[in-house]
Structures are given as structure tokens and as C-alpha cells.
Design a protein around this motif. Structure first.
Motif, PDB file in Angstrom:
ATOM      1  N   GLU A  25       0.963  -1.239   0.087  1.00 32.29           N
ATOM      2  CA  GLU A  25       0.066   0.022  -0.077  1.00 32.29           C
ATOM      3  C   GLU A  25       0.989   1.229  -0.051  1.00 32.29           C
ATOM      4  OE1 GLU A  25      -3.424  -0.159   0.123  1.00 32.29           O
ATOM      5  OE2 GLU A  25      -3.372  -2.360   0.099  1.00 32.29           O
ATOM      6  N   ARG A  29      -3.699   3.718   8.956  1.00 34.83           N
ATOM      7  CA  ARG A  29      -4.694   3.331   8.358  1.00 34.83           C
ATOM      8  C   ARG A  29      -4.141   2.371   7.105  1.00 34.83           C
ATOM      9  NH1 ARG A  29      -7.371   9.082   6.495  1.00 34.83           N
ATOM     10  NH2 ARG A  29      -7.507   9.881   8.627  1.00 34.83           N
ATOM     11  N   ARG A  31      -5.095  -1.543   6.639  1.00 33.45           N
ATOM     12  CA  ARG A  31      -5.585  -2.019   5.225  1.00 33.45           C
ATOM     13  C   ARG A  31      -4.606  -3.134   4.632  1.00 33.45           C
ATOM     14  NH1 ARG A  31      -5.358   2.173   0.502  1.00 33.45           N
ATOM     15  NH2 ARG A  31      -6.210   3.595   1.803  1.00 33.45           N
ATOM     16  N   SER A  69      -5.641  -6.315   6.106  1.00 38.44           N
ATOM     17  CA  SER A  69      -6.773  -6.874   5.882  1.00 38.44           C
ATOM     18  C   SER A  69      -6.797  -7.449   4.316  1.00 38.44           C
ATOM     19  CB  SER A  69      -7.976  -5.956   5.877  1.00 38.44           C
ATOM     20  OG  SER A  69      -8.214  -5.539   4.471  1.00 38.44           O
TER      21      SER A  69
END
Ligand code: KG4
Ligand code: ZN
Length: 354
Positions: A37, A66, A70, A73
Motif C-alpha cells: 500500500e 490506516r 488495510r 486486511s
């Protein structure tokens, strides 16, 4: 702690203005990137014309938790299942580096796992091997590595993992910095590299004869090239006010300036890299960092290598600009070779590769 075949590493990269988190798993058959990410802050800094360190670190504080959520997950894993936590420990902006390193150390301490501080440049340097590693160090074949980014232009002889010899560096601007500054003079966007590359397509790379500096040396200099573009612009401007920095160039001239500038940078990078490979008798050239996204540079480096019978391996396009997958990869290789860091290890804004 003995190294296990199956290991999952989470890495944070916060050395400058990109916040990035990646989770990489290694098993007997190779490695699998479970999550990568990146949150870009370009928009937050654009209006200031450069990176504002406090804004960068405040944004890292907002984005990092954050992205951690993410990434976990997307990777379908829990942070408690991670075997080691890594972060870029330098070089970079001190206040930015601190955020990623502190989070990684906190997670390592909280979950009782290992911590690795990774040199950002080692992340770039190893990234051409991402996706091909099978047996740790054995697969980092001897190579001459060109690292070309917004902050660095370096030639390194790599003899294996952690065995690096710096043979050349820029004495002034980095190649990416020259792309960014010339783009600014031309009124193009930031970062400048992709915009210059776009405008260079279809342009005449021979129309303007820009200097190729420090020929014969392994070091680089791009500030003379940047100045040559600055002096040329008022002479070829078609706009009313020739003193303005954003010259009103017709589309064709803009394409030719971009193509000629880009070719001058490419000539220098390709010539010095191939000469270094021959001098140090290695038959592999690797290339990484944001500027290595440039398709024309990739093509010309590949062709020049092949003419000399040298293999060429570039980082995949998505790995060229700053990301955490390359930090996780370097951490994985280091773990496999028995390295780890102490949580007391400090970040270092000027961390050297060797
Ligand atoms: O590796 P990177 O994301 O950040 C640093 O570690 O510096 O590199 C960013 C640099 C910027 O200067 C940008 O203009 C340049 O890489 N860049 C390019 C291209 N894409 C990014 N330069 C030339 N051509 C490109 N396509
Ligand atoms: Zn970088």
C-alpha cells in the motif's frame, strides 16, 4: 532465533513524502507479496513547491495506521502473525524516518518479534531481484547497480548481499532532481520525470546539444545540464515576456527540449554504467529508483548492455518509485542471512550505503 523457511515480514517506508506499508511472505517456493500500500502526499506539498518536513511527518502519522490496517486486511493476516517488522532507517528526512521506524519498533516490541532497520538505498538496489529470489544471497548475482532517484544517483558494485562498493555518485543534483527542476522551468507538473518523458515522445533528441558532464569519471554532475536548459529557454521562447520562467514554447520546441534533455541524461547514465561493468568485470547491470521508470532509459540501457554481451535487469516499473515492498524484500533477504537490528538502533538521515 533460527531462521524459518516460512517467514512473513511487514515493512514501513516513510523516508520522504510517500507513506508505504507492505507485507511479504517467504516459503520454500519463493516469496509472495501479500500487500503493498502506498499513500502519496504529492498534492499536500505541491503548493509549497517542495516537501515541507512537518507536513510530511504529520501525514505519515495519519496514513501509516490506516495503511497498516488495510495491508493486514488485504493480506488476510493479523499483525500478531507477522514474524518481523522492518522500516527504512535512512537516508531521508529525520522527522519522516522517525514515524515509520517508531511504529515498526513498537510493533516488534509489542508482539515480541524481530526488528530490522533497512537502508532505503539497499531497498532500491535489491529491487531488480524482486520476484526472482530463490535462495537468499545466492541469487544476488554480482552486478553493477545504477540507483537513479530524486535524491540519489549512484553506481555501486554489488558482489552479494551486504557486499557493496560505492564507485560513483553525483557531485551536485541527482538525475531525478534535474528532471524535476527542468520540468519546473518548462511549467510542467511535479514530479517532473513522467511529464518530461511524455513530452519527449516524438521530439528530436538531437535538436539541442546539451552537455554530457564528467565524461571519463564514475561520478555524475547534472547541474551544468540544468543550467544549459535555463540559458537556452529565453533564446527559443516565443512568448511575450522572455524573462518569465514558464516559457511559451510551441509544442514542437517543447517536445524537442524534453527529448534533447532526456537524451543527455540517458547518454551519461548509460555510458558510465556500461563502462563500470566492463571495468569491474561483471556481466550484469541492474537499475532501480524513480528515474529508472523512464522507458527510453530502460530501452537504451538494455540495448547498450546487450551490445557488450552484458545482462540487464531493471526493477519492475511499479517497484521503481518509493514503496515498502522493496524494504520488505531487503528485510527478508537480510533475515535469511542472519541479520536483525536492535530496537535501540537510531534512524540516520545521512545513512550511507557503505
Ligand atoms: O525513487 P523515487 O520515487 O524517490 C526518491 O527516492 O527520490 O524517485 C523520484 C524521482 C523524481 O525525481 C521523479 O521525477 C523521477 O524519480 N521519475 C522519473 C520518471 N518517473 C519518476 N524520471 C524520469 N522519467 C520518469 N518516467
Ligand atoms: Zn527512493
Amino acid at each position: 532465533m533460527p531462521y524459518n523457511w516460512l517467514v512473513t515480514v511487514l515493512a514501513l517506508e516513510t523516508s520522504c513524502d510517500e507513506t508505504a506499508v507492505a507485507i511479504l511472505r517467504r516459503d520454500r517456493s519463493g516469496h509472495e507479496l501479500l500487500a503493498s500500500e502506498v499513500a502519496s502526499q504529492v498534492a499536500a506539498h505541491e503548493k509549497y513547491g517542495g516537501i515541507v518536513p512537518e507536513i510530511a511527518s504529520r501525514n505519515h502519522l495519519i496514513y501509516a495506521p490506516r495503511l497498516l490496517d488495510r495491508a493486514a486486511s488485504v493480506a488476510k493476516t493479523r499483525l500478531s502473525e507477522i514474524d518481523a517488522f522492518a522500516a527504512t532507517s535512512g537516508p531521508g528526512l529525520a522527522s519522516s524516518l522517525m514515524i515509520g521506524a517508531t511504529i515498526a519498533k513498537g510493533l516488534a516490541i509489542g508482539f515480541g518479534k524481530r526488528y530490522l532497520g533497512i537502508n532505503h538505498l539497499e531497498g532500491h538496489l535489491l529491487s531488480p531481484f524482486f520476484g526472482v529470489e530463490k535462495d537468499g544471497d545466492n541469487d544476488i548475482k554480482p552486478n553493477v547497480s545504477l540507483i537513479v532517484s530524486g535524491g540519489h544517483t549512484m553506481l555501486v558494485v554489488v558482489r552479494g548481499l551486504t557486499n557493496y562498493q560505492l564507485i560513483g555518485h553525483t557531485v551536485d543534483d541527482a538525475a531525478g532532481e534535474a528532471f524535476d527542476k527542468v520540468a519546473k522551468m518548462l511549467g510542467l507538473g511535479y514530479p517532473g520525470g513522467p511529464d518530461i518523458e511524455k513530452h519527449a515522445r516524438g521530439g528530436d533528441p538531437k535538436r539541442f546539444d546539451f552537455p554530457r558532464s564528467m565524461v571519463g569519471s564514475e561520478n555524475f554532475s547534472f547541474s551544468g545540464l540544468k543550467t544549459a536548459v535555463r540559458y537556452l529557454l529565453p533564446k527559443i521562447a516565443s512568448g511575450e515576456d522572455r524573462r518569465l520562467t514558464q516559457y511559451n514554447l510551441d509544442a514542437r520546441t517543447l517536445r524537442d527540449v524534453c527529448a534533447s534533455f532526456q537524451q543527455a541524461v540517458i547518454d551519461v547514465l548509460v555510458t558510465k554504467t556500461i563502462a563500470a561493468a566492463q571495468k569491474y568485470r561483471v556481466n550484469l547491470v541492474t537499475m532501480s529508483g524513480g528515474v529508472s521508470c523512464n522507458q527510453e532509459l530502460r530501452t537504451q540501457m538494455r540495448e547498450a548492455s546487450s551490445r557488450k554481451g552484458i545482462e540487464f535487469k531493471s526493477a519492475e516499473q511499479w517497484l521503481c518509485t518509493d514503496n515498502a515492498a522493496m524494504i520488505a524484500f531487503a528485510a527478508l533477504l537480510r533475515l535469511r542471512a542472519g541479520f536483525e537490528s536492535q530496537v535501540t538502533e537510531e534512524i540516520d538521515p545521512n545513512l550511507a550505503l557503505v
